[in-house]
Design a protein around this motif. Structure first.
Motif, PDB file in Angstrom:
ATOM      1  N   LEU A 379       0.864  -1.170   0.000  1.00 36.19           N
ATOM      2  CA  LEU A 379       0.000   0.000   0.000  1.00 36.19           C
ATOM      3  C   LEU A 379       0.904   1.224   0.000  1.00 36.19           C
ATOM      4  CD1 LEU A 379      -2.605  -1.166   2.678  1.00 36.19           C
ATOM      5  CD2 LEU A 379      -2.705  -1.445   0.183  1.00 36.19           C
ATOM      6  N   LEU A 380       0.768   2.059  -1.005  1.00 31.60           N
ATOM      7  CA  LEU A 380       1.683   3.171  -1.238  1.00 31.60           C
ATOM      8  C   LEU A 380       0.946   4.477  -1.004  1.00 31.60           C
ATOM      9  CD1 LEU A 380       2.463   1.330  -4.434  1.00 31.60           C
ATOM     10  CD2 LEU A 380       4.327   1.737  -2.835  1.00 31.60           C
ATOM     11  N   ALA A 381       1.387   5.251  -0.009  1.00 29.86           N
ATOM     12  CA  ALA A 381       0.650   6.443   0.390  1.00 29.86           C
ATOM     13  C   ALA A 381       1.244   7.736  -0.149  1.00 29.86           C
ATOM     14  CB  ALA A 381       0.578   6.525   1.917  1.00 29.86           C
ATOM     15  N   ASN A 382       2.526   7.714  -0.551  1.00 31.48           N
ATOM     16  CA  ASN A 382       3.144   8.984  -0.926  1.00 31.48           C
ATOM     17  C   ASN A 382       4.339   8.773  -1.850  1.00 31.48           C
ATOM     18  OD1 ASN A 382       3.184  11.945  -0.470  1.00 31.48           O
ATOM     19  ND2 ASN A 382       5.212  11.561   0.378  1.00 31.48           N
ATOM     20  N   ARG A 383       4.425   9.582  -2.904  1.00 36.70           N
ATOM     21  CA  ARG A 383       5.566   9.665  -3.814  1.00 36.70           C
ATOM     22  C   ARG A 383       6.008   8.293  -4.322  1.00 36.70           C
ATOM     23  NH1 ARG A 383       8.251  14.496  -4.048  1.00 36.70           N
ATOM     24  NH2 ARG A 383      10.270  13.507  -4.411  1.00 36.70           N
ATOM     25  N   ALA A 384       5.053   7.485  -4.721  1.00 34.49           N
ATOM     26  CA  ALA A 384       5.366   6.151  -5.227  1.00 34.49           C
ATOM     27  C   ALA A 384       5.661   6.191  -6.720  1.00 34.49           C
ATOM     28  CB  ALA A 384       4.200   5.206  -4.957  1.00 34.49           C
ATOM     29  N   PHE A 422       4.939  11.133  -9.285  1.00 34.47           N
ATOM     30  CA  PHE A 422       4.844  10.522  -7.963  1.00 34.47           C
ATOM     31  C   PHE A 422       3.385  10.426  -7.529  1.00 34.47           C
ATOM     32  CE2 PHE A 422       9.136  12.489  -7.582  1.00 34.47           C
ATOM     33  CZ  PHE A 422       9.849  11.330  -7.360  1.00 34.47           C
ATOM     34  N   GLY A 423       3.018   9.319  -6.875  1.00 37.54           N
ATOM     35  CA  GLY A 423       1.625   9.182  -6.476  1.00 37.54           C
ATOM     36  C   GLY A 423       1.418   8.196  -5.352  1.00 37.54           C
ATOM     37  N   ALA A 424       0.135   7.837  -5.162  1.00 36.84           N
ATOM     38  CA  ALA A 424      -0.279   6.855  -4.162  1.00 36.84           C
ATOM     39  C   ALA A 424      -1.024   5.736  -4.873  1.00 36.84           C
ATOM     40  CB  ALA A 424      -1.176   7.506  -3.110  1.00 36.84           C
ATOM     41  N   TYR A 442      -0.645   0.108  -9.425  1.00 38.26           N
ATOM     42  CA  TYR A 442      -1.441   1.259  -9.856  1.00 38.26           C
ATOM     43  C   TYR A 442      -1.107   2.427  -8.936  1.00 38.26           C
ATOM     44  CZ  TYR A 442      -5.554   4.200 -10.846  1.00 38.26           C
ATOM     45  OH  TYR A 442      -6.385   5.239 -11.188  1.00 38.26           O
ATOM     46  N   ILE A 443      -0.751   3.591  -9.514  1.00 34.51           N
ATOM     47  CA  ILE A 443      -0.464   4.787  -8.722  1.00 34.51           C
ATOM     48  C   ILE A 443      -1.136   5.996  -9.372  1.00 34.51           C
ATOM     49  CG2 ILE A 443       1.714   3.992  -7.726  1.00 34.51           C
ATOM     50  CD1 ILE A 443       3.195   5.486  -9.904  1.00 34.51           C
ATOM     51  N   SER A 444      -1.455   6.983  -8.532  1.00 38.36           N
ATOM     52  CA  SER A 444      -2.077   8.223  -9.008  1.00 38.36           C
ATOM     53  C   SER A 444      -1.587   9.383  -8.158  1.00 38.36           C
ATOM     54  CB  SER A 444      -3.604   8.126  -8.920  1.00 38.36           C
ATOM     55  OG  SER A 444      -4.196   9.396  -9.138  1.00 38.36           O
ATOM     56  N   ASN A 445      -1.222  10.507  -8.812  1.00 39.24           N
ATOM     57  CA  ASN A 445      -0.778  11.664  -8.035  1.00 39.24           C
ATOM     58  C   ASN A 445      -1.932  12.624  -7.726  1.00 39.24           C
ATOM     59  OD1 ASN A 445      -1.137  12.890 -10.565  1.00 39.24           O
ATOM     60  ND2 ASN A 445       0.543  14.334 -10.212  1.00 39.24           N
ATOM     61  N   THR A 446      -3.149  12.221  -8.093  1.00 34.76           N
ATOM     62  CA  THR A 446      -4.329  13.008  -7.713  1.00 34.76           C
ATOM     63  C   THR A 446      -5.193  12.236  -6.714  1.00 34.76           C
ATOM     64  OG1 THR A 446      -5.597  12.144  -9.600  1.00 34.76           O
ATOM     65  CG2 THR A 446      -4.366  14.194  -9.943  1.00 34.76           C
ATOM     66  N   ALA A 447      -4.612  11.198  -6.114  1.00 35.30           N
ATOM     67  CA  ALA A 447      -5.384  10.289  -5.256  1.00 35.30           C
ATOM     68  C   ALA A 447      -6.051  11.002  -4.095  1.00 35.30           C
ATOM     69  CB  ALA A 447      -4.482   9.178  -4.740  1.00 35.30           C
ATOM     70  N   SER A 448      -5.442  12.058  -3.559  1.00 36.02           N
ATOM     71  CA  SER A 448      -5.996  12.732  -2.381  1.00 36.02           C
ATOM     72  C   SER A 448      -6.887  13.919  -2.740  1.00 36.02           C
ATOM     73  CB  SER A 448      -4.849  13.226  -1.489  1.00 36.02           C
ATOM     74  OG  SER A 448      -4.062  14.188  -2.176  1.00 36.02           O
ATOM     75  N   ASN A 449      -7.049  14.205  -4.024  1.00 33.99           N
ATOM     76  CA  ASN A 449      -7.824  15.375  -4.470  1.00 33.99           C
ATOM     77  C   ASN A 449      -9.289  14.985  -4.692  1.00 33.99           C
ATOM     78  OD1 ASN A 449      -8.911  17.637  -5.739  1.00 33.99           O
ATOM     79  ND2 ASN A 449      -7.064  18.028  -6.941  1.00 33.99           N
ATOM     80  N   PRO A 450     -10.230  15.548  -3.913  1.00 29.74           N
ATOM     81  CA  PRO A 450     -11.633  15.143  -4.028  1.00 29.74           C
ATOM     82  C   PRO A 450     -12.399  15.853  -5.146  1.00 29.74           C
ATOM     83  CG  PRO A 450     -11.422  16.726  -2.261  1.00 29.74           C
ATOM     84  CD  PRO A 450     -10.037  16.509  -2.793  1.00 29.74           C
ATOM     85  N   GLN A 451     -11.763  16.759  -5.868  1.00 29.59           N
ATOM     86  CA  GLN A 451     -12.471  17.533  -6.883  1.00 29.59           C
ATOM     87  C   GLN A 451     -12.844  16.672  -8.085  1.00 29.59           C
ATOM     88  OE1 GLN A 451     -10.175  20.980  -7.900  1.00 29.59           O
ATOM     89  NE2 GLN A 451     -10.159  21.806  -5.820  1.00 29.59           N
ATOM     90  N   GLU A 452     -13.828  17.169  -8.834  1.00 25.79           N
ATOM     91  CA  GLU A 452     -14.293  16.456 -10.026  1.00 25.79           C
ATOM     92  C   GLU A 452     -13.153  16.308 -11.026  1.00 25.79           C
ATOM     93  OE1 GLU A 452     -17.817  16.777 -13.441  1.00 25.79           O
ATOM     94  OE2 GLU A 452     -17.649  18.284 -11.847  1.00 25.79           O
ATOM     95  N   GLY A 453     -13.076  15.128 -11.611  1.00 24.71           N
ATOM     96  CA  GLY A 453     -12.012  14.865 -12.570  1.00 24.71           C
ATOM     97  C   GLY A 453     -10.681  14.544 -11.925  1.00 24.71           C
ATOM     98  N   GLN A 454     -10.649  14.367 -10.614  1.00 24.65           N
ATOM     99  CA  GLN A 454      -9.418  14.059  -9.893  1.00 24.65           C
ATOM    100  C   GLN A 454      -9.639  12.765  -9.098  1.00 24.65           C
ATOM    101  OE1 GLN A 454      -6.666  16.152 -10.359  1.00 24.65           O
ATOM    102  NE2 GLN A 454      -8.019  17.118 -11.836  1.00 24.65           N
ATOM    103  N   GLY A 455      -9.023  12.665  -7.943  1.00 25.28           N
ATOM    104  CA  GLY A 455      -9.197  11.473  -7.119  1.00 25.28           C
ATOM    105  C   GLY A 455      -8.335  10.314  -7.578  1.00 25.28           C
ATOM    106  N   LEU A 456      -8.555   9.164  -6.954  1.00 24.25           N
ATOM    107  CA  LEU A 456      -7.728   7.995  -7.201  1.00 24.25           C
ATOM    108  C   LEU A 456      -7.929   7.404  -8.590  1.00 24.25           C
ATOM    109  CD1 LEU A 456      -5.721   5.953  -5.985  1.00 24.25           C
ATOM    110  CD2 LEU A 456      -7.677   4.676  -5.077  1.00 24.25           C
ATOM    111  N   SER A 462      -0.966   5.812 -13.465  1.00 23.25           N
ATOM    112  CA  SER A 462      -0.045   4.957 -14.212  1.00 23.25           C
ATOM    113  C   SER A 462      -0.203   3.549 -13.667  1.00 23.25           C
ATOM    114  CB  SER A 462       1.399   5.439 -14.049  1.00 23.25           C
ATOM    115  OG  SER A 462       2.290   4.631 -14.803  1.00 23.25           O
ATOM    116  N   ALA A 463      -0.473   2.583 -14.536  1.00 21.80           N
ATOM    117  CA  ALA A 463      -0.702   1.191 -14.134  1.00 21.80           C
ATOM    118  C   ALA A 463       0.296   0.289 -14.844  1.00 21.80           C
ATOM    119  CB  ALA A 463      -2.128   0.765 -14.448  1.00 21.80           C
ATOM    120  N   ILE A 464       0.786  -0.711 -14.120  1.00 14.17           N
ATOM    121  CA  ILE A 464       1.809  -1.602 -14.680  1.00 14.17           C
ATOM    122  C   ILE A 464       1.398  -3.054 -14.545  1.00 14.17           C
ATOM    123  CG2 ILE A 464       3.093  -1.710 -12.506  1.00 14.17           C
ATOM    124  CD1 ILE A 464       5.679  -1.843 -14.167  1.00 14.17           C
TER     125      ILE A 464
END
Length: 657
Positions: A379-384, A422-424, A442-456, A462-464
């Motif tokens: 589980l990756l919470a920051n700058r992954a 970098f993401g979570a 799977y990582i996302s650098n907008t994971a903590s952003n609740p706005q529309e068009g953002q989020g996890l 980026s998915a591998i």
């Protein structure tokens, strides 16, 4: 050209001066280290990673045991115990191993034999980073540290005539609390180890003396671990188990020559001299001198870089790990801001560069744990980034942006692993059968952003998916799917500090290369599909060949399609000169934009492969300090043969603790 440039050029142009300067700096570092550090600190490695085998054990049991000899070996030969009649001098002898520190006798009187049993408390010292774990380079005889993994041998004759000491006959059965307590310590701290072809009679009862020998080995191993620089910890529950076991087997430990008078003090020492019962600290500090020459790089000044990383590694079960990493540094990129023909390029960047101002940040924050025997979850919470948890199939060059392996980002791994900021997120490592590994992440650098068009799941990601097969010869097949909608003016495709300005889809570079202009690319969204093949071949223990090829198809949504290629190969020479040294040469084409198909408009740009060659030699001063001179040569920088070649020189010193 200033005086510092002349000095660097003289060193780089003259092999004699280059080697001489390296040896002078290395010898000075050795002298300074030996003067500043106590002898026991300098020789930590031998203290932390011993291989201990009980060599010859003679117990005279007429009224009581009177002698015992323990020797330290570097061998995995079988260990044999013989028992003879007590009327003639009952003897238990452990033999048939090569002795390194003592001379032993070979009495042969025997009624009982325990054969093919090796006791060892360390694995191979030769390791390299594969994915997120340290994997032995040669695991053909991987160590077994669990008692239950060691098969037993049939006792030819368990009879013992005329034994006058009852304690010699009292066994510890697998169901006893003491047996389970020692088994837990053995598996957790590796204080008794064997190999797949060795035995320890792990599923039968042990004599109290056999058991006490194992307990004493665990006590010594735990003391070594905590007394070394590794910062390994033991839990409070384990300390309590040790105390109870010490009390129960005090007599047998005394027979073994253990310091029974100070056993309580030994346990108190363990409690007082560890960083934490759950957390250990590992750190790295990098000092580096660097300069660049050629074309617009002549305006670059000699710089002194630094970066510090502190890793807090916490385990709650002994099998999981919570990593919290603090990072600070002052290491701006060397030629990216040079301008002119080098404007926007990410070529030639060092593994550690980027941070400035020495501001402390929380860098990596992640938690990993096993799910059964074949799956590891992270589980990756920051700058992954993907290379934090996958096998990049580039041993000895892969260093996870550290200071002990390759000197450039490009030489560390296939650049497609870096796609996505970098993401979570989360990752799975699956090992269904031997020599096969599957990675999903799977990582996302907008994971903590609740706005529309953002989020996890609705923002950048980026998915591998990757399959790796092999051991001495490895091959990996990698697929990465990405979506990026970065801030205005930023590169539209993040390649993690590698490649040309055009390969990173830099809006300014694209505007200059097309009829559309910069403004059309400033806010472009990009969907990408990347494919990679990576290989590694270990020719000998001291020669390793690596290589890869990568291709990215990037769609600039509403504008067109881009094709980006990269490839490289390298050769590593581990332990060149002495154990712990490392030499490497790596070369290839950094990510280069080879094609751009616009929906509307025209393009006109050079698409020459941007070649990059680097060479380095890491000299191990001691267990905690290494000095690495290196050179990087850029040909066709920013993918144009019209641009002057650039040469970068560096001298990196790395401190680890």
């Amino acid at each position: 050209m200033n005086r510092s440039k002349n000095l660097w050029l003289s060193v780089l142009k003259s092999p004699t001066l280059f080697v001489g300067a390296t040896l002078l700096i290395s010898s000075s570092a050795v002298a300074a280290t030996e003067e500043a550090l106590p002898e026991e600190t300098i020789s930590q490695e031998s203290a932390v990673k011993p291989t201990t085998t009980v060599e010859t054990l003679t117990l005279q049991a007429l009224p009581e045991v009177t002698s015992l000899t323990q020797s330290v070996l570097a061998s995995d030969l079988p260990l044999v115990a013989d028992a003879s009649d007590a009327s003639t001098g009952y003897t238990v002898k452990l033999s048939n191993s090569t002795t390194s520190n003592s001379t032993t006798s070979n009495s042969t009187t025997s009624n009982s034999t325990i054969s093919n049993s090796t006791i060892s408390n360390s694995a191979s010292d030769s390791v390299t980073s594969y994915g997120d774990e340290e994997t032995a380079e040669d695991d053909l005889m991987g160590p077994v540290t669990g008692v239950s993994q060691l098969s037993g041998q049939t006792v030819e004759d368990d009879s013992m005539e005329q034994v006058t000491n009852v304690s010699q006959l009292r066994d510890i059965s697998p169901g006893d609390w003491a047996y389970e307590a020692l088994r837990s310590l053995v598996e957790r701290y590796g204080c008794i180890a064997g190999y797949p072809n060795a035995t320890f009679r792990g599923n039968r009862a042990l004599t109290r003396y056999e058991f006490a020998a194992g307990l004493n080995s665990c006590l010594n191993q735990i003391e070594r671990l905590l007394g070394g620089v590794t910062g390994d910890f033991i839990t409070r529950e384990d300390l309590e188990s040790l105390q109870r076991l010490i009390q129960e087997f005090e007599t047998e430990l005394a027979t073994l020559g253990a310091r029974v008078d100070n056993l309580e003090g030994r346990v108190a020492f363990l409690e007082d001299h560890q960083f934490s019962t759950t957390t250990k600290l590992k750190g790295e500090v990098i000092f580096a001198l660097a300069d660049a020459f050629g074309g617009d790089a002549d305006d670059v000044q000699t710089v002194f870089h630094n970066r510090t990383r502190l890793n807090f590694l916490t385990s709650f079960t002994g099998k999981d790990m919570l990593q919290t990493r603090l990072q600070a540094g002052d290491a701006p990129t060397l030629i990216t801001g040079a301008g002119g023909e080098l404007a926007g390029t990410q070529e030639g960047r060092f593994t550690y560069d980027g941070p400035s101002g020495n501001d402390v940040i929380i860098d990596i924050l992640r938690y990993k744990f096993p799910l059964g025997d074949k799956v590891t979850v992270q589980l990756l919470a920051n700058r992954a980034l993907h290379h934090y948890y996958v096998d990049t199939v580039n041993p000895f060059f892969e260093g996870r942006a550290g200071g002990s392996n390759a000197i450039t980002r490009f030489a560390e791994r296939n650049p497609i692993y870096r796609i996505g900021p970098f993401g979570a997120g989360a990752a799975l490592a699956i090992k269904p059968i031997k020599d096969v590994r599957i990675d999903l992440g799977y990582i996302s650098n907008t994971a903590s952003n609740p706005q529309e068009g953002q989020g996890l799941f609705n923002g950048n990601f980026s998915a591998i998916a990757q399959l790796v097969y092999g051991s001495d010869f490895k091959v990996g097949f990698t697929y990465i799917r990405g979506y990026e909608n970065n801030g205005a003016g930023r590169p539209r495709l993040i390649l993690g500090g590698t490649g040309t300005a055009l390969a990173n889809l830099n809006p300014t570079a694209l505007g200059n290369a097309t009829s559309l202009g910069t403004v059309d690319f400033d806010t472009a969204r990009v969907e990408s599909n990347s494919f990679g093949v990576e290989t590694s071949l270990r020719l000998t223990p001291n020669i390793v060949l690596n290589g890869w090829a990568g291709y990215t198809d990037a769609e600039l949504i509403g504008l067109g399609d881009a094709e980006i290629w990269n490839f490289a190969a390298g050769i590593a020479f581990p332990d060149l000169g002495k154990k712990g040294n490392l030499a490497g040469i790596f070369g290839g084409a950094a990510p280069t934009l080879r094609g751009l198909d616009l929906d509307n408009g025209n393009s006109n740009f050079d698409n020459d492969f941007a070649y990059q060659v680097s060479a380095f030699y890491k000299y191990k001063v001691n267990n905690n300090i290494s000095v690495t001179p290196g050179v990087v040569w850029l040909l066709n920088p920013n993918q144009s043969s019209d641009n002057d070649d650039v040469v970068i020189g560096t001298l990196r010193t790395t401190f680890t603790f």
